[in-house]
Design an enzyme around this catalytic site. Sequence first.
Site, mmCIF file in Angstrom:
data_model
loop_
_atom_site.group_PDB
_atom_site.id
_atom_site.type_symbol
_atom_site.label_atom_id
_atom_site.label_comp_id
_atom_site.label_asym_id
_atom_site.label_seq_id
_atom_site.Cartn_x
_atom_site.Cartn_y
_atom_site.Cartn_z
ATOM 1 N N HIS A 255 0.817 -1.204 0.000
ATOM 2 C CA HIS A 255 0.000 0.000 0.000
ATOM 3 C C HIS A 255 0.860 1.267 0.000
ATOM 4 C CE1 HIS A 255 -3.229 2.715 -0.053
ATOM 5 N NE2 HIS A 255 -2.537 3.395 0.831
ATOM 6 N N TYR A 259 1.720 5.398 -2.474
ATOM 7 C CA TYR A 259 1.950 6.806 -2.129
ATOM 8 C C TYR A 259 3.361 7.244 -2.479
ATOM 9 C CZ TYR A 259 -2.583 6.460 -0.086
ATOM 10 O OH TYR A 259 -3.917 6.252 0.059
ATOM 11 N N HIS A 406 -9.599 0.951 -11.066
ATOM 12 C CA HIS A 406 -9.176 1.879 -10.011
ATOM 13 C C HIS A 406 -7.709 2.288 -10.207
ATOM 14 C CE1 HIS A 406 -8.044 3.364 -6.039
ATOM 15 N NE2 HIS A 406 -7.212 2.352 -5.895
ATOM 16 N N PHE A 407 -6.846 1.304 -10.410
ATOM 17 C CA PHE A 407 -5.436 1.721 -10.386
ATOM 18 C C PHE A 407 -4.953 2.297 -11.711
ATOM 19 C CE2 PHE A 407 -4.588 -3.036 -10.644
ATOM 20 C CZ PHE A 407 -3.933 -3.054 -11.853
ATOM 21 N N HIS A 408 -5.735 2.128 -12.770
ATOM 22 C CA HIS A 408 -5.337 2.862 -13.980
ATOM 23 C C HIS A 408 -5.715 4.346 -13.868
ATOM 24 C CE1 HIS A 408 -4.446 -1.096 -15.662
ATOM 25 N NE2 HIS A 408 -3.637 -0.423 -16.468
ATOM 26 N N ARG A 469 -10.131 -10.089 -12.805
ATOM 27 C CA ARG A 469 -8.871 -9.492 -13.247
ATOM 28 C C ARG A 469 -7.848 -10.606 -13.415
ATOM 29 N NH1 ARG A 469 -5.901 -6.856 -7.909
ATOM 30 N NH2 ARG A 469 -4.304 -6.459 -9.469
ATOM 31 N N ARG A 470 -6.655 -10.274 -13.888
ATOM 32 C CA ARG A 470 -5.540 -11.222 -13.997
ATOM 33 C C ARG A 470 -5.944 -12.519 -14.696
ATOM 34 N NH1 ARG A 470 -3.529 -10.606 -7.732
ATOM 35 N NH2 ARG A 470 -2.009 -8.986 -8.099
HETATM 36 FE FE1 HAS Z 1 -5.720 2.070 -4.298
HETATM 37 C C1 HAS Z 1 -6.018 -1.335 -4.788
HETATM 38 C C2 HAS Z 1 -7.832 1.907 -1.625
HETATM 39 C C3 HAS Z 1 -5.332 5.460 -3.745
HETATM 40 C C4 HAS Z 1 -3.080 2.098 -6.484
HETATM 41 N N1 HAS Z 1 -4.763 0.659 -5.435
HETATM 42 C C5 HAS Z 1 -5.047 -0.685 -5.516
HETATM 43 C C6 HAS Z 1 -4.150 -1.317 -6.430
HETATM 44 C C7 HAS Z 1 -3.291 -0.338 -6.886
HETATM 45 C C8 HAS Z 1 -3.697 0.895 -6.256
HETATM 46 C C9 HAS Z 1 -2.133 -0.521 -7.849
HETATM 47 O O1 HAS Z 1 -8.922 -0.244 0.245
HETATM 48 C C10 HAS Z 1 -4.183 -2.782 -6.831
HETATM 49 C C11 HAS Z 1 -3.132 -3.605 -6.160
HETATM 50 C C12 HAS Z 1 -3.240 -5.035 -6.647
HETATM 51 O O2 HAS Z 1 -2.608 -5.355 -7.668
HETATM 52 O O3 HAS Z 1 -4.005 -5.805 -6.058
HETATM 53 N N2 HAS Z 1 -6.490 3.425 -2.977
HETATM 54 C C13 HAS Z 1 -7.362 3.163 -1.979
HETATM 55 C C14 HAS Z 1 -7.717 4.393 -1.285
HETATM 56 C C15 HAS Z 1 -6.995 5.389 -1.906
HETATM 57 C C16 HAS Z 1 -6.229 4.773 -2.943
HETATM 58 C C17 HAS Z 1 -8.639 4.540 -0.142
HETATM 59 N N3 HAS Z 1 -4.474 3.493 -4.993
HETATM 60 C C18 HAS Z 1 -4.463 4.819 -4.623
HETATM 61 C C19 HAS Z 1 -3.383 5.502 -5.283
HETATM 62 C C20 HAS Z 1 -2.738 4.554 -6.051
HETATM 63 C C21 HAS Z 1 -3.447 3.306 -5.858
HETATM 64 C C22 HAS Z 1 -3.061 6.960 -5.112
HETATM 65 C C23 HAS Z 1 -1.563 4.677 -6.935
HETATM 66 C C24 HAS Z 1 -0.864 5.741 -7.152
HETATM 67 N N4 HAS Z 1 -6.757 0.578 -3.410
HETATM 68 C C25 HAS Z 1 -7.510 0.725 -2.277
HETATM 69 C C26 HAS Z 1 -7.953 -0.612 -1.842
HETATM 70 C C27 HAS Z 1 -7.440 -1.530 -2.745
HETATM 71 C C28 HAS Z 1 -6.689 -0.755 -3.710
HETATM 72 C C29 HAS Z 1 -8.792 -0.938 -0.680
HETATM 73 C C30 HAS Z 1 -7.623 -3.053 -2.724
HETATM 74 C C31 HAS Z 1 -8.705 -3.456 -3.639
HETATM 75 C C32 HAS Z 1 -8.829 -4.942 -3.730
HETATM 76 O O4 HAS Z 1 -9.850 -5.464 -3.269
HETATM 77 O O5 HAS Z 1 -7.924 -5.616 -4.249
HETATM 78 C C33 HAS Z 1 -7.000 6.858 -1.487
HETATM 79 O O6 HAS Z 1 -5.676 7.282 -1.261
HETATM 80 C C34 HAS Z 1 -7.657 7.748 -2.493
HETATM 81 C C35 HAS Z 1 -7.811 9.152 -1.974
HETATM 82 C C36 HAS Z 1 -8.105 10.120 -3.073
HETATM 83 C C37 HAS Z 1 -9.063 11.042 -3.083
HETATM 84 C C38 HAS Z 1 -9.217 11.958 -4.274
HETATM 85 C C39 HAS Z 1 -8.864 13.407 -3.971
HETATM 86 C C40 HAS Z 1 -8.877 14.192 -5.221
HETATM 87 C C41 HAS Z 1 -7.857 14.937 -5.703
HETATM 88 C C42 HAS Z 1 -8.009 15.609 -7.033
HETATM 89 C C43 HAS Z 1 -7.821 17.099 -7.031
HETATM 90 C C44 HAS Z 1 -8.109 17.667 -8.374
HETATM 91 C C45 HAS Z 1 -7.227 18.421 -9.101
HETATM 92 C C46 HAS Z 1 -7.581 18.831 -10.472
HETATM 93 C C47 HAS Z 1 -5.916 18.846 -8.586
HETATM 94 C C48 HAS Z 1 -9.992 11.198 -1.948
HETATM 95 C C49 HAS Z 1 -6.587 15.121 -4.941
HETATM 96 C C50 HAS Z 1 -8.593 19.916 -10.549
HETATM 97 C C51 HAS Z 1 -8.822 20.211 -11.962
HETATM 98 C C52 HAS Z 1 -9.627 21.181 -12.384
HETATM 99 C C53 HAS Z 1 -9.782 21.392 -13.817
HETATM 100 C C54 HAS Z 1 -10.370 22.066 -11.448
HETATM 101 CU CU CU Z 2 -3.917 0.145 -0.765
#
Ligand code: HAS
Ligand code: CU
Length: 605
Positions: A255, A259, A406-408, A469-470
Amino acid sequence: MSTPTKTNDELGSGTTGETAALSSAETGNAYIDQFPAEAAVIRAAFYSSFIALAIGGIFGFIQTLHRTDIVQVVDSSTYYTILTAHGVFLVISFTIFFLVGVFTWAVTTSLEREVESIRFTWTWYGLMVLGTIFAAVPILAGFTDAIDMSADVLFTFYAPLQAHPLFYIGLTLFVIGTWLAGADWFRSWLAWKRENPDERIPLPTFMVLTTMIMWYIATLGVAVSILVFLLPWSLGLIETVNPTLTRTLFWFFGHPVVYFWLMPAYMMWYLLLPKFSGGRLFSDPLARVVFVLFLLLSTPVGIHHQYLDPGISEGFKFIAMTNTMFLLLPSLLTAFTVVASMEHGARQRGGTGYFGWLKALPWKDPVFTGMALAGLMFAAGGFSGMINAGMNINYLVHNSMWVPGHFHLTVGTAVALTFMAGAYWFIPQVTGKPLASKPIALVQVVLWFIGMTFMSNAMHRAGLLGMPRRTAEPWYDGFAFEAAIGTVGELNAQIALGGTLLTLSLVLFLVNMLITAFNRPTGTVEANTIPTPLSGPSDAPKVLDNLKLWTAIGIVLVILAYTLPLASIVDRGGLFGPGGDAYPVTTVDLGTIQTGLETLIMVVA
Ligand code: HAS
Ligand code: CU
């Protein structure tokens, strides 16, 4: 150590920046003019990352057409080899080579000093290259029976899947390379601190140091997993391992590694997006809080990848879920701060109205547009992450196509698209050559956004239908996936179309980079400046810079979250048991596949 000839006043650590100028197009003040020796290492790291991106991208293309049954150029039995190569080259090599380049830029620029020893800097880069080559050889050897080696273990590489020892040795060298890189940046900071005892840590360096402390804590899990279990097991020194234990140790690291990819992207949103929007960062103190929160909370959540694992009690899973929900906070704060900074920039450029200011943003600039679209997609990826994180709703999506969806969006867009957009600014900085084509760069980032919209949306929906998947051939005889809207054929078509657009976008990116790299320097490169924040470091409580305190709390949280689960896993299964046969997926005969399947069933049951 000597002071660079030209320094960058705007990134100074102490000013609150009320009068700071925005970046100007002065010549002769690009990064390469300030730090020629460091620019060479950063260039090498960036080019290494682009090579990995090209290789990983090719496998992605093959895979997307394969599993949607559009074109199958390889046999399904090599699907895991392709999937492993796709995963490892992209999420390990592409991301980490790029981020070590960005971190070196950040530390040298913001401390206004060269690295302590450029030979040391080349050493850690060299170790990372060696590690990548070592790991790549057995992965690629999986394509041929002529070489008796394979590493078809996916980027998650836990038991019972087993790789050739060279794969684990390569990973070890690579990780040691990143540890030394961190040491390099800490050395720079300590040397700077001796000369500037009363100054606040400049924000870019603060971000690098907190990310690296998080990384040191996180990589302990994978170091133990590889050195104590997986490597001795693949060398035949120990007969069996405890698969649940190696999974848990992997996710201890697996995990926070997400980050490790995201924090450099956030760093670029905090430092570069305000600049390209035409404004200044809204709040330096908030940015510091965000990075401290990541340091504290990134690791004690890994069990949210194991909600469906037997052998870990529900209570521990519940704790991981609670921590994960707290971990949303730094991202929500980031959304606020970065968008507020963009709005500030837009209003400086004459933007007005509640939403009208959006039109005043520099949408023709590929650096800005790439990062803004990456942020926009991350809002969606973050929401699917929240769904993953819910213990009960995770049962619906786990191991389905939802997860690659999700992860893409997260690593595949928030990180990858930010890095590509950032490269359009960084490559001129470290080569002294202007970007070959801005219009192509703009098309490229938009194409990525469109391609990913098709692909990730269809992946999420396919996951909800239960598509695994996979899996090389996710269609079952006599079984039809029931789609509420549309059909599986339509979803597959969208995935394949999206994947094709992404491949096209990747080609445009790489060609642009290649031409820029080989171009003769013509025209001017923008100065290496970052505008100072609206609310500067003097507004941030001093305790935020107390890295020892945050490290100690971070370690305590990890101990609290992991001691009991690990103890109970070892208690139930033994340190090196209950075992089960190793399972290399390719280059095995049917008998071995049968044994492997039995092992898998045994482990799952
Ligand atoms: Fe995840 C599975 C939960 C974030 C990557 N995640 C994965 C896997 C990967 C991955 C690679 O709880 C699969 C691993 C595998 O092969 O099995 N993930 C989360 C949660 C977050 C999260 C709670 N993941 C990421 C990030 C990754 C990533 C970042 C890569 C860089 N994830 C999970 C969970 C799994 C999981 C379970 C397991 C699933 C399973 O069952 O296998 C949080 O950190 C997300 C928080 C993000 C937000 C969004 C905030 C919005 C922002 C945008 C601002 C906008 C801007 C643009 C700047 C709350 C910051 C504005 C533009 C204008 C034009 C105005
Ligand atoms: Cu995770």
